[in-house]
Design an enzyme around this catalytic site. Structure first.
Site, PDB file in Angstrom:
ATOM      1  CB  ALA A  60      -0.889  -0.009   1.237  1.00 12.76           C
ATOM      2  N   GLY A 100       0.910  -5.118   0.883  1.00 13.15           N
ATOM      3  CA  GLY A 100      -0.186  -5.250  -0.068  1.00 13.15           C
ATOM      4  C   GLY A 100       0.277  -5.867  -1.383  1.00 13.15           C
ATOM      5  CD  GLU A 103      -2.267  -7.890   2.561  1.00 17.29           C
ATOM      6  OE1 GLU A 103      -1.946  -6.704   2.374  1.00 17.29           O
ATOM      7  OE2 GLU A 103      -3.072  -8.252   3.430  1.00 17.29           O
ATOM      8  CD  GLU A 123       1.234  -5.592   5.386  1.00 15.80           C
ATOM      9  OE1 GLU A 123       2.117  -6.413   5.759  1.00 15.80           O
ATOM     10  OE2 GLU A 123       0.633  -5.717   4.306  1.00 15.80           O
TER      11      GLU A 123
HETATM   12  C1  LIG Z   1      12.656  -2.531   1.184  1.00 12.93           C
HETATM   13  C2  LIG Z   1      11.903  -1.416   0.455  1.00 12.93           C
HETATM   14  C3  LIG Z   1      10.710  -1.975  -0.247  1.00 12.93           C
HETATM   15  C4  LIG Z   1      12.845  -0.789  -0.595  1.00 12.93           C
HETATM   16  O1  LIG Z   1      13.963  -0.271   0.036  1.00 12.93           O
HETATM   17  P1  LIG Z   1      14.992   0.663  -0.762  1.00 12.93           P
HETATM   18  O2  LIG Z   1      15.309   0.057  -2.059  1.00 12.93           O
HETATM   19  O3  LIG Z   1      16.092   0.976   0.192  1.00 12.93           O
HETATM   20  O4  LIG Z   1      14.185   1.983  -1.100  1.00 12.93           O
HETATM   21  P2  LIG Z   1      13.611   3.055  -0.105  1.00 12.93           P
HETATM   22  O5  LIG Z   1      14.537   4.206  -0.057  1.00 12.93           O
HETATM   23  O6  LIG Z   1      13.190   2.449   1.157  1.00 12.93           O
HETATM   24  O7  LIG Z   1      12.289   3.504  -0.865  1.00 12.93           O
HETATM   25  C5  LIG Z   1      12.366   4.272  -2.053  1.00 12.93           C
HETATM   26  C6  LIG Z   1      11.308   5.354  -1.973  1.00 12.93           C
HETATM   27  O8  LIG Z   1      10.035   4.721  -1.951  1.00 12.93           O
HETATM   28  C7  LIG Z   1       9.283   5.150  -0.813  1.00 12.93           C
HETATM   29  N1  LIG Z   1       8.451   4.045  -0.368  1.00 12.93           N
HETATM   30  C8  LIG Z   1       8.838   2.809  -0.056  1.00 12.93           C
HETATM   31  N2  LIG Z   1       7.800   2.046   0.299  1.00 12.93           N
HETATM   32  C9  LIG Z   1       6.711   2.825   0.183  1.00 12.93           C
HETATM   33  C10 LIG Z   1       5.323   2.616   0.402  1.00 12.93           C
HETATM   34  N3  LIG Z   1       4.842   1.406   0.788  1.00 12.93           N
HETATM   35  N4  LIG Z   1       4.489   3.630   0.200  1.00 12.93           N
HETATM   36  C11 LIG Z   1       4.950   4.841  -0.208  1.00 12.93           C
HETATM   37  N5  LIG Z   1       6.261   5.115  -0.435  1.00 12.93           N
HETATM   38  C12 LIG Z   1       7.110   4.111  -0.239  1.00 12.93           C
HETATM   39  C13 LIG Z   1      10.325   5.538   0.214  1.00 12.93           C
HETATM   40  O9  LIG Z   1       9.790   6.443   1.134  1.00 12.93           O
HETATM   41  C14 LIG Z   1      11.390   6.165  -0.677  1.00 12.93           C
HETATM   42  O10 LIG Z   1      10.974   7.469  -0.963  1.00 12.93           O
HETATM   43  P3  LIG Z   1      12.054   8.658  -1.036  1.00 12.93           P
HETATM   44  O11 LIG Z   1      12.995   8.263  -2.111  1.00 12.93           O
HETATM   45  O12 LIG Z   1      12.695   8.706   0.309  1.00 12.93           O
HETATM   46  O13 LIG Z   1      11.231   9.857  -1.348  1.00 12.93           O
HETATM   47  C15 LIG Z   1      11.495  -0.331   1.458  1.00 12.93           C
HETATM   48  O14 LIG Z   1      11.102   0.838   0.770  1.00 12.93           O
HETATM   49  C16 LIG Z   1      10.354  -0.728   2.330  1.00 12.93           C
HETATM   50  O15 LIG Z   1      10.532  -1.516   3.229  1.00 12.93           O
HETATM   51  N6  LIG Z   1       9.182  -0.162   2.088  1.00 12.93           N
HETATM   52  C17 LIG Z   1       8.009  -0.350   2.933  1.00 12.93           C
HETATM   53  C18 LIG Z   1       7.300  -1.590   2.580  1.00 12.93           C
HETATM   54  C19 LIG Z   1       6.090  -1.751   3.457  1.00 12.93           C
HETATM   55  O16 LIG Z   1       6.092  -1.462   4.623  1.00 12.93           O
HETATM   56  N7  LIG Z   1       5.028  -2.246   2.850  1.00 12.93           N
HETATM   57  C20 LIG Z   1       3.785  -2.393   3.524  1.00 12.93           C
HETATM   58  C21 LIG Z   1       2.961  -1.188   3.331  1.00 12.93           C
HETATM   59  S1  LIG Z   1       1.454  -1.260   4.220  1.00 12.93           S
HETATM   60  C22 LIG Z   1       0.511  -2.288   3.311  1.00 12.93           C
HETATM   61  O17 LIG Z   1       0.911  -2.770   2.289  1.00 12.93           O
HETATM   62  C23 LIG Z   1      -0.841  -2.523   3.856  1.00 12.93           C
HETATM   63  C24 LIG Z   1      -1.683  -3.320   3.236  1.00 12.93           C
HETATM   64  C25 LIG Z   1      -3.028  -3.522   3.761  1.00 12.93           C
HETATM   65  C26 LIG Z   1      -3.839  -2.271   3.609  1.00 12.93           C
HETATM   66  C27 LIG Z   1      -5.246  -2.613   3.848  1.00 12.93           C
HETATM   67  C28 LIG Z   1      -6.083  -1.534   3.333  1.00 12.93           C
HETATM   68  C29 LIG Z   1      -7.473  -1.752   3.781  1.00 12.93           C
HETATM   69  C30 LIG Z   1      -7.782  -0.712   4.749  1.00 12.93           C
HETATM   70  C31 LIG Z   1      -9.242  -0.685   5.105  1.00 12.93           C
HETATM   71  C32 LIG Z   1      -9.404  -0.470   6.557  1.00 12.93           C
HETATM   72  C33 LIG Z   1     -10.126   0.764   6.873  1.00 12.93           C
HETATM   73  C34 LIG Z   1      -9.635   1.289   8.191  1.00 12.93           C
HETATM   74  C35 LIG Z   1     -10.349   2.566   8.490  1.00 12.93           C
HETATM   75  C36 LIG Z   1      -9.710   3.243   9.594  1.00 12.93           C
HETATM   76  C37 LIG Z   1     -10.051   4.719   9.500  1.00 12.93           C
HETATM   77  O18 LIG Z   1     -11.193   5.035   9.183  1.00 12.93           O
HETATM   78  O19 LIG Z   1      -9.152   5.527   9.725  1.00 12.93           O
END
Ligand SMILES: CC(C)(COP(=O)(O)OP(=O)(O)OC[C@H]1O[C@@H](n2cnc3c(N)ncnc32)[C@H](O)[C@@H]1OP(=O)(O)O)[C@@H](O)C(=O)NCCC(=O)NCCSC(=O)/C=C/CCCCCCCCCCCCC(=O)O
Length: 731
Positions: A60, A100, A103, A123
């Site tokens: 996500a 995600g 997923e 997550e």
């Molecule tokens: C290991 C990585 C993947 C890569 O690492 P690396 O190669 O070193 O690169 P980075 O420097 O880390 O990243 C490069 C740039 O990309 C940006 N980045 C990375 N990941 C994300 C991301 N997920 N989103 C946005 N941006 C991202 C990063 O900031 C860098 O940017 P910049 O160059 O500094 O500007 C590493 O990046 C990593 O580990 N990333 C994170 C991976 C992660 O954590 N993934 C999980 C994300 S959460 C998810 O997927 C959730 C899924 C389920 C969602 C369910 C949705 C349903 C919700 C409904 C419920 C309703 C609730 C209601 C409540 C309310 O009302 O409030």
């Protein structure tokens, strides 16, 4: 967005959202629109979902968590739509399939990957759970036990491990073309039944053992993720996969994510995620000099002086970073032999565990170049001095380095508190000198506090920052002051907790409260683990210890300031901690070093109170937290005010990565932001009004006062800008 094309009966949906194909609302919509096209096109018999650029999909889009993640198609709606497609879908994974992204892959009917790909459901590290079916599909594919391991800790796994346990159907070599390979694979499954390929329809293999497995993980999580809520909610959600049909389990998963999303812990963890990336963009406050406009010097040859605890860890960090020439200089023969043996043993251990290959190990050992005199360092690009923490020894070394090293060499001192400028002044080119404060053990600890001296050149700073990043460290640039950021702040924590011992608390009570807050260990256990003599040595330098006082000097005062000598008594009676036969603030018994309260320490505290006519009072948990943590926060504001750190994120990273501050509270400054600055200031002012100059650490930071007075409770991201504006308008 997502791009769509068709090749030999196979529709290709490629996620296109650089740099990491996060599943923004546009990307989700793109996938859905492409899927519809593929389903309607009679020439299409199978579908491949892949990622453009460096990765499949990292999950996500975290930047959308505040708003857009709910717009249709929501991620949990999208995965069900994908799985129910009548045409087979193959997920083609290269780079990362995280969160995600994984997923989505689990909702596809087949998953293929390059051997270099990494998979994870991380997550939990953002304080949420895999809320797009991850907690319900993964157990149906790999069982409850492995799912709890994957989801409650969020670690990444190689594609090969994922294939071994049944997540990945086919692995291709890392140099294969993932799209080409996936398209061929998709052609090979055309016409096959999808009955057993819809993961949500599969039974959970180890469902009958769920209670037992749940208990096991509750124990582990309780210890490893103290105070964090998300891991427990993850376990609960996975449990439901074993007990309920998919649709009902999904409702539970939904309840879990609704409870977690937007919680303070999740906000804190997301803040940490961005802080760790933001910190690479360093800046020198007030100068316009920053990482974007300054290039590092090319570093190929590095030298480390001193092979004690710090030097060994630094050498290992350099080798792991791939430096091919690491000179090591240790004039003491035993220390040199022990140090080299230690390094080689650690490398052997990495190789035995498969962290590095045999070839990598050999090349790391070859990179080690023992040297016996300063002359041999003349063509080194970066020298890191890591000898005993003594100004005179360090000055001696830098004077020699200044004579022999080439003019462009960067000369770094690994000091935890000494004045970098004073060290620099003994060299002919102080602009080449910088501080690199590593944390022990340096090959394990993620933090590196780089210290810019007043003369350090931008290029030299950029080189130290770049080297830290090459070593995979969270590298923070700070200004030069006593104790820099971390030690300067942390001192108040120990001072104020000791005052509470005087007044009525006991070490076990303080530690219990701090552990409940989320610290892995309390202040007193940490003292015992690292050695109570470390602080004692520091206090000796400032002539503060009990032994150094003349007869008749007040026991509870040094240099006109309140002082608690209990820690001195402890050390002077030989209770240094673990290392002195398990005796410190606590007693550590048996093979497992079980922590127990020691009556000797209790009596020492009681008799000290009696001698000083202190009537002990009850100190509650709230007071312990406020007094242990708020002075440290106050110091953080002073550090920002002085430009020693350029923003609160840097301070938080230092405390979380170097001092085990619980990550799920976001570090001291983010914690202050969650509590609200007006409350923090009220408590600080109350103590300051009571204690005055006898307890200078309670003197409110001017920046904190100004922020509250002018802006109430401003957002953490605006603190430094608001402060700059206020100061500018006052000029
Ligand atoms: C290991 C990585 C993947 C890569 O690492 P690396 O190669 O070193 O690169 P980075 O420097 O880390 O990243 C490069 C740039 O990309 C940006 N980045 C990375 N990941 C994300 C991301 N997920 N989103 C946005 N941006 C991202 C990063 O900031 C860098 O940017 P910049 O160059 O500094 O500007 C590493 O990046 C990593 O580990 N990333 C994170 C991976 C992660 O954590 N993934 C999980 C994300 S959460 C998810 O997927 C959730 C899924 C389920 C969602 C369910 C949705 C349903 C919700 C409904 C419920 C309703 C609730 C209601 C409540 C309310 O009302 O409030």
């Amino acid at each position: 967005m997502a791009n769509y094309s068709v090749r030999n009966q196979v529709a290709i949906i490629s996620l296109c959202s650089p740099p990491v194909n996060a599943l923004s609302s546009d990307v989700r919509r793109g996938i859905l629109d492409s899927l519809k096209k593929a389903e309607q096109d009679v020439k299409v018999a199978a579908i491949v979902i892949c990622g453009e650029g460096r990765t499949f999909c990292v999950g996500a889009d975290i930047t959308e968590f505040k708003s857009e993640f709910k717009t249709f198609p929501n991620l949990f709606e999208l995965v069900d739509i994908l799985e129910s497609s009548p045409k087979p879908i193959v997920a083609a994974i290269h780079g990362h399939a995280f969160g995600g992204g994984l997923e989505v892959a689990l909702a596809c009917h087949y998953r293929v990957a390059l051997s270099s790909a990494k998979l994870a459901l991380p997550e939990v590290k953002l304080g949420i759970l895999p809320g797009a079916g991850g907690t319900q599909r993964l157990p149906r594919l790999i069982g409850i036990d492995s799912s709890m391991q994957w989801i409650a800790f969020g670690d990444e796994y190689s594609a090969q491990i994922a294939a071994n346990i049944g997540i990945i159907d086919r692995i291709f070599p890392s140099n294969a073309d993932i799209l080409e390979s996936a398209v061929q694979y998709a052609q090979s499954i055309i016409g096959k039944s999808l009955i057993n390929r819809r993961v949500s329809k599969l039974p959970v293999k180890d469902a009958s053992k769920v209670s037992h497995i749940m208990e096991k993980y509750k124990q582990i999580v309780g210890k490893k993720s103290r105070g964090a809520i998300a891991p427990m909610v993850c376990l609960e959600a996975i449990k439901h996969a074993a007990l309920l049909p998919y649709v009902e389990g999904m409702k539970k998963e939904r309840m879990g994510i609704e409870a977690l999303m937007g919680s303070d812990q999740s906000k804190s963890l997301i803040y940490m995620f961005f802080a760790e990336r933001q910190v690479r963009n360093w800046t020198i406050p007030g100068t316009g000099i920053n990482s974007k406009n300054t290039k590092p010097i090319k570093v190929e040859k590095v030298a480390v002086i001193g092979l004690g605890t710090m030097g060994r860890g630094i050498v290992l960090s350099l080798l792991k970073a791939g430096i091919k020439h690491v000179s090591v200089m240790e004039l003491n023969k035993t220390a040199r032999e022990n140090g080299l043996l230690f390094i080689k043993n650690i490398l052997e251990g990495y190789a035995a565990r498969g962290t590095i290959s045999e070839t990598q190990k050999r090349s790391m050992v070859d990179a080690l170049k023992p040297v016996s005199n300063f002359e041999m360092l003349k063509d080194t690009d970066l020298v890191i001095e890591a000898v005993f923490e003594s100004m005179s020894i360090k000055k001696d070394i830098f004077a020699k380095l200044g004579q022999v090293c080439k003019p462009s060499a960067v000369l770094a001192t690994n000091t935890s508190a000494l004045d970098v400028d004073e060290i620099a002044m003994v060299t002919p080119k102080p602009k080449q000198v910088v501080g690199m404060h590593f944390f022990a053990p340096a090959h394990v600890m993620k933090l590196l506090e780089n210290v810019r001296g007043s003369k350090s050149s931008p290029q030299v700073i950029a080189t130290a920052m770049n080297m830290g990043q090459r070593m995979g460290k969270v590298t923070v640039l700070v200004g030069n002051c006593h104790g820099f950021v971390g030690n300067r702040m942390f001192r108040h924590y120990t001072v104020e907790t000791d005052f509470m011992l005087e007044e009525g608390a006991y070490p076990e009570q303080v530690d219990t409260v701090l552990k409940k807050f989320g610290f892995a260990m309390g202040r007193y256990q940490v003292g015992d683990l690292s050695g109570n003599d470390i602080g004692y040595r520091m206090r000796t330098k400032f002539e503060m210890t009990n032994k150094q006082q003349p007869p008749g000097a007040p026991e509870r005062e040094r240099h006109g300031v309140r002082y608690c000598p209990l820690a001195d008594f402890l050390v002077e009676s030989g209770r240094l901690g673990y290392k002195s036969d398990g005796k410190g603030w606590f007693r550590y018994l048996g093979k497992n070093r079980e922590l127990t309260v020691d009556n000797e320490v209790t009596s020492m505290i009681d008799s000290y109170r009696r001698r000083n006519k202190i009537v002990p009072r009850k100190i509650n948990g709230e007071e312990i937290i406020e007094r242990a943590l708020y002075p440290l926060i106050n110091e953080g504001f002073k550090i920002l005010e002085e430009g020693i750190a350029s923003n609160p994120m840097e301070i938080d990273l230092i405390l979380v990565h170097g001092y085990a501050w619980p990550r799920h509270t976001g570090g001291p400054m983010f914690y202050a932001h969650l509590i609200g600055l007006p409350k923090i200031l009220r408590v600080i002012e109350r103590h300051w009004n009571n204690a005055g100059l006898r307890e200078p650490h309670w003197e409110p930071s001017k920046m904190l006062v100004r922020l509250v007075k002018n802006h109430g409770n401003p957002d953490i991201m605006s603190w430094t800008t608001l402060e700059r504006e206020t100061v500018r308008s006052a000029l």
